[in-house]
Design a protein around this motif. Structure first.
Motif, PDB file in Angstrom:
ATOM      1  N   ARG A 175       0.990  -1.176  -0.058  1.00  0.00           N
ATOM      2  CA  ARG A 175      -0.067   0.122  -0.066  1.00  0.00           C
ATOM      3  C   ARG A 175       0.999   1.254  -0.193  1.00  0.00           C
ATOM      4  O   ARG A 175       2.080   0.905   0.200  1.00  0.00           O
ATOM      5  N   HIS A 218      -6.104   8.691   0.070  1.00  0.00           N
ATOM      6  CA  HIS A 218      -6.663   7.554   0.497  1.00  0.00           C
ATOM      7  C   HIS A 218      -5.778   6.793   1.380  1.00  0.00           C
ATOM      8  O   HIS A 218      -5.193   5.772   1.176  1.00  0.00           O
ATOM      9  N   ASP A 241      -6.001   4.647   5.298  1.00  0.00           N
ATOM     10  CA  ASP A 241      -6.822   4.163   6.327  1.00  0.00           C
ATOM     11  C   ASP A 241      -6.411   4.628   7.747  1.00  0.00           C
ATOM     12  O   ASP A 241      -5.307   5.450   7.930  1.00  0.00           O
ATOM     13  N   ASP A 242      -7.189   4.409   8.701  1.00  0.00           N
ATOM     14  CA  ASP A 242      -6.950   4.874  10.075  1.00  0.00           C
ATOM     15  C   ASP A 242      -5.562   4.612  10.577  1.00  0.00           C
ATOM     16  O   ASP A 242      -4.709   5.489  11.117  1.00  0.00           O
TER      17      ASP A 242
END
Ligand SMILES: [Zn+2]
Length: 452
Positions: free
Chosen positions: A254, A276, A278-279
């Motif tokens: 990622r 984009h 994530d947490d």
């Protein structure tokens, strides 16, 4: 500070935003290139002032700071084949046009972008330049000379593309360079132009373009070079889901894992877009102190997504604003960008995102993104970089709170702008700049570039 310089009191502004909790209701005093003191509401300067400017018509802000741009793209604004497509086809349509960029066209493009920015209240701009076709090897040198001539500040980033189509990248071969050429030129530019310390006019940063246009090698080597010379690192990251797919397919990672794998997850780095995540990735960016340039207009225009600005800030990520290149905005207007940021973030988080928070991103937040502690707020000792907006005209008629009106009524032009103690915008115009002549020459260069 030059204490023998005359002291100028910018007196009693209609409203003031200091970007901190200091009181400058009575205005501020400029001495030489810096702010000498803030004057509290109803107060007087502590020492006599030789000059007084009555700011009773003006909303006073720290000079706005743009953290992401591609000046050359002013030549390809609102171009049909790139008007209604998302990032990857947008790039693929534009690369062959951009590959024809010439030194003269670039110089005009930089002048137009900087004039537009200045007139919108911007005093410092970052530019990401990654096109170096034959004959344009001195692109960043050209940019530096225009910045100095216009009297603004800039962080000019030596961009690069090294991963061509033949090797699985996105850009055509004609637009990529060898890694050793990129690195040698990066070092040359740092030595030639980079200024460290308070009041810097030109700073250099290193900016391989994006995961899908550079090799890992140039990312790793750029990080080492930046460390050696103590300059900042910049790249596009997590702008679109296409990019995320590319990273998974090409590297099996990622985006944030990729960033870490090349040694870029640190506080020297700022990222264009940063949408984009994530947490867990947001927490890692915050812990590392990696910064994000939020570019709301570009993100809406290309339908890339919405950056999670409040979550990023809560995690400790410095966030500033960028207008992004003029082929995806297509305006270089920082005060309107603050408005866009306010509205996009309200859409995500709710109507209680304050106007002053958006002004904070455009000033103090952006300064942090560029690693600067001498600009972005009004306080004694800071550089005298100021943006002043007059709330005249139909669009402000009937407005009540001047600071709120600035963004909610859509201010789009500063009346006065000062950079380092020198007025660079007076009565809504750049002194000595023939805007009509510049527009004519730039438009002609744009037509020629697109025509081939
Ligand atoms: Zn960009």
């Amino acid at each position: 500070m030059n204490t023998t310089a005359p002291r100028l009191w910018i007196k009693n502004p209609l409203a003031v935003f200091t970007a901190n909790d200091l009181d400058a209701g009575g205005g501020l005093v400029v001495c030489g290139d810096r702010i000498a003191e803030l004057v509290p509401a109803g107060g007087q300067p502590l020492q006599p002032c030789e000059e007084v400017y009555d700011a009773g018509r003006h909303v006073l802000l720290p000079g706005l700071i743009n953290t992401h741009h591609h000046f050359y793209q002013t030549l390809t604004r609102a171009w049909g084949p790139a008007a209604d497509v998302p990032l990857f086809p947008w790039l693929q349509n534009l690369y062959p046009v951009w590959a024809r960029l010439t030194p003269d066209a670039l110089e005009l493009a930089v002048e137009v972008a900087l004039a537009e920015l200045l007139l919108s209240g911007c005093t410092t701009a970052a530019d990401h330049h990654y096109l170096f076709p034959d004959g344009l090897q001195d692109a960043v040198d050209i940019e530096a000379s225009v910045v100095r001539r216009m009297g603004m500040r800039a962080t000019l980033t030596r961009g690069s593309m090294t991963l061509g189509e033949d090797d699985g990248g996105l850009p055509p071969r004609s637009t990529v360079q060898r890694a050793d050429v990129v690195l040698a030129d990066s070092e040359r530019l740092i030595r030639a132009h980079h200024e460290a310390g308070p009041g810097a006019v030109v700073q250099i940063a290193l900016a391989p373009c994006s995961p899908f246009s550079v090799t890992s090698e140039v990312m790793v080597e750029s990080a080492a070079l930046a460390e050696r010379h103590d300059v900042r690192l910049h790249t596009h990251l997590a702008e679109t889901l296409d990019e995320e797919d590319f990273c998974r397919e090409k590297y099996g990672l990622r985006t944030v894992d990729y960033l870490e794998s090349v040694g870029w997850l640190g506080d020297r780095t700022w990222l264009g877009h940063g949408i984009h995540f994530d947490d867990a990735e947001i927490a890692r960016l915050g812990a590392a102190g990696t910064a994000v340039a939020h570019c709301p207009t570009s993100n809406m225009r290309l339908a890339s997504g919405t950056a999670r600005v409040l979550d990023l800030e809560a995690a400790g990520v410095p966030v500033g604003l960028g207008v992004d290149g003029s082929a995806s905005n297509d305006a270089s207007n920082m005060i309107l960008e603050a408005r866009q940021a306010l509205y996009l973030q309200r859409l995500r988080y709710g109507a209680d995102v304050p106007v002053t928070r958006a002004l904070g991103w455009a000033t103090r937040g952006s300064a942090a993104v560029l690693g600067r502690t001498d600009i972005g707020q009004l306080a004694p000792g800071m550089q005298a970089d100021l943006a002043m907006f007059a709330l005249d005209g139909l669009r402000f008629s009937g407005s009540h709170d001047p600071l709120a009106a600035l963004l909610l009524c859509g201010a789009d032009r500063a009346d006065r702008v000062m950079v380092g103690g020198v007025w660079r915008v007076v009565d809504g115009a750049v002194p000595d700049l023939d805007v009509d002549a510049l527009t004519a020459r730039h438009s002609e260069a744009a037509r020629r570039l697109v025509a081939g």
